[in-house]
Motif scaffolding. Structure first.
Motif, short mmCIF file in Angstrom:
data_model
loop_
_atom_site.label_atom_id
_atom_site.label_comp_id
_atom_site.label_asym_id
_atom_site.label_seq_id
_atom_site.Cartn_x
_atom_site.Cartn_y
_atom_site.Cartn_z
N HIS A 82 0.84 -1.20 0.00
CA HIS A 82 0.00 0.00 0.00
C HIS A 82 0.88 1.26 0.00
O HIS A 82 1.68 1.45 0.93
CB HIS A 82 -0.89 -0.04 1.25
N ASP A 142 -2.23 -1.21 -3.68
CA ASP A 142 -3.20 -0.18 -3.30
C ASP A 142 -2.51 1.18 -3.23
O ASP A 142 -1.39 1.28 -2.74
CB ASP A 142 -3.82 -0.53 -1.94
N LYS A 178 -8.06 1.72 2.70
CA LYS A 178 -7.40 1.80 1.38
C LYS A 178 -8.19 2.66 0.40
O LYS A 178 -8.39 2.27 -0.77
CB LYS A 178 -7.19 0.39 0.82
N GLU A 222 -9.03 5.43 -2.25
CA GLU A 222 -8.15 5.93 -3.32
C GLU A 222 -7.87 7.42 -3.18
O GLU A 222 -6.74 7.86 -3.37
CB GLU A 222 -8.79 5.64 -4.68
#
Ligand SMILES: NC(=O)c1ccc[n+]([C@@H]2O[C@H](COP(=O)([O-])OP(=O)(O)OC[C@H]3O[C@@H](n4cnc5c(N)ncnc54)[C@H](OP(=O)(O)O)[C@@H]3O)[C@@H](O)[C@H]2O)c1
Length: 321
Positions: free
Chosen positions: A184, A225, A277, A279
Motif C-alpha cells: 500500500h 493499493d 485503502k 483511493e
C-alpha cells in the motif's frame, strides 16, 4: 404520481442530501461513511507502516493514532531528537500494545535520494516486511506567481514530488515480489493539488503532479493499493518552513489564531483512509470541505471560484473566513 415524477424527486433528493453533507461534514462523504461503517483503524494492528515527515504536524499525529491501535512503525524525518520523543509518546499511547522493538526510529533526509535503497533495506532487515509506505514529508509555499525563481520550482519538486516518486518506486518493486499480500502506497497530497489556490503556484503544481504519478501507478499496477490523502488547512507549523519565491528562504509565519482543522482530527481521518485503502480522500473545515467537493465538478467549481475571487479564496485558505 407517475414513474418520471418519482424519478425526478429521487434525483433532486439525492443531490439535496449530498449538498447538505458537503456543508456539514469536515471530509468527503466516502471517508465520513468509512469512519462509521468501514474498517476500524485497529484492523491495521500488527502491520508495519513507515511514515516520513513524522517529527511534527500531520505525520506526528498520524503516528500517534496508529500507535494507539498497535500498528508497528518506522518513523522518519531529519530531527532525530523529536523522533526519539515521539517514540516515547507512541509507547505511552499504545498502552502495552507495542514494545520498544515495534518502533524503529530512522532519521532520514528524503532529499538524499541516493540513500533511499539503503533506508528501505534497513526497514526490511529490521521488521522482515513493510505493509504501508506513507509519504508525508513535504513543504508548502507562499509566493506570487511571477516572482518565483525557477530554482524554487526545482527545489520544491525535488522534495514534494521526486523524493516521493523515488521512494515509492523502491517500495512498489518490493511489493510486486510479494505473494498473497497487497502493498500500500499512501501519500499526503493537498486540496491545493485538486484545485489551484492563490500564491502557491509551485506547490499546487507539485501536489497535482504527485497525484498524477500515483494515479498512473494505480492504473498500471492493480496488485498494489494507492491512497492519496488531501488535507485542507491544518493547524501545524508548516508555514514556518514553507518555500517562498526565493531559494533557501523560509516563510517563517505561524498558523496560530487561524481557523484550521486540528492535526489530531486530520490524523483520525488520515488513518481511516489508510485502513480502508481509500483511493482519494480530503478533509477541511467549512467552507474548505464544501469547496473541495465542488472541485470534483469542474463547471460548478469555475462558477464558484469566479464569484469568490482570489482574495476571498486566499482568506479561506489562510483560515481568516
Ligand atoms: N498543514 C497543512 O495545512 C497542510 C495542508 C495540506 C497538505 N499538507 C501536507 O502535509 C504534509 C505534512 O505537513 P505538516 O502540515 O504536518 O507540516 P510540518 O509540521 O512542517 O511537517 C513537515 C514534516 O516533513 C518533514 N520534512 C521536511 N523536509 C524534510 C526532508 N528534507 N527530509 C525528511 N523530512 C522532511 C519535517 O521533519 P524534519 O524537519 O524533522 O525533517 C516534518 O516532520 C506535507 O506534505 C504538506 O504538504 C499540509
Amino acid at each position: 404520481m407517475t414513474f418520471l415524477e418519482l424519478l425526478f424527486i429521487l434525483i433532486i433528493g439525492y443531490y439535496f442530501i449530498y449538498l447538505i453533507l458537503w456543508l456539514i461534514l469536515d471530509c468527503n462523504v466516502e471517508l465520513w461513511y468509512n469512519t462509521y461503517f468501514g474498517l476500524p483503524i485497529s484492523s491495521m494492528r500488527g502491520q508495519v507502516v513507515w511514515v516520513t515527515g513524522a517529527s511534527s504536524g500531520i505525520g506526528r499525529a498520524l503516528v500517534l493514532i496508529l500507535a494507539k491501535y498497535g500498528v508497528r512503525l518506522v518513523i522518519s524525518a531529519r530531527r532525530e531528537n523529536l523522533l526519539e520523543l515521539l517514540k516515547k509518546d507512541c509507547l505511552e499511547q499504545a498502552n502495552g500494545l507495542l514494545s520498544e522493538d515495534d518502533i524503529l526510529v530512522m532519521p532520514m533526509d528524503v532529499l538524499n535520494i541516493s540513500q533511499h535503497e539503503a533506508y528501505f533495506d534497513r526497514v526490511i532487515k529490521y521488521f522482515g516486511r513493510l505493509d504501508v509506505l506513507v509519504n508525508n514529508a513535504g513543504r508548502s509555499q507562499r509566493a506570487s506567481w511571477e516572482e518565483i525563481k525557477v530554482q524554487v520550482d526545482r527545489d520544491l519538486f525535488e522534495l514534494d514530488v521526486f523524493s516521493v516518486v523515488n521512494l515509492s518506486r523502491i517500495a512498489v518493486r518490493y511489493f510486486l515480489q510479494l505473494r498473497n499480500v497487497r502493498g500500500h502506497i499512501v501519500t499526503t497530497s493537498s486540496i491545493a493539488g485538486l484545485c489551484p489556490v492563490p500564491f502557491s503556484a509551485t506547490y499546487c503544481a507539485a501536489k497535482s503532479a504527485i497525484n498524477a504519478y500515483l494515479n498512473s501507478l494505480r492504473l498500471e499496477q492493480s496488485g498494489i493499493d494507492v491512497s492519496i490523502f488531501c488535507p485542507g488547512p491544518i493547524a501545524t507549523d508548516f508555514l514556518q518552513e514553507a518555500f517562498t519565491a526565493v531559494p533557501e528562504e523560509m516563510y517563517g509565519k505561524s498558523t496560530k489564531g487561524q481557523k484550521r482543522m486540528s492535526a489530531e482530527r486530520c490524523a483520525i481521518l488520515f488513518a481511516t483512509t489508510i485502513a480502508n485503502k481509500l483511493e482519494l480522500s480530503w478533509c477541511g473545515l467549512f467552507p474548505v470541505n464544501f469547496l473541495a467537493n465542488a472541485t470534483r465538478y469542474p463547471g460548478l467549481a469555475k462558477i464558484i471560484f469566479k464569484f469568490m475571487g482570489k482574495s476571498t479564496m486566499n482568506k479561506i485558505r489562510e483560515g481568516k473566513l
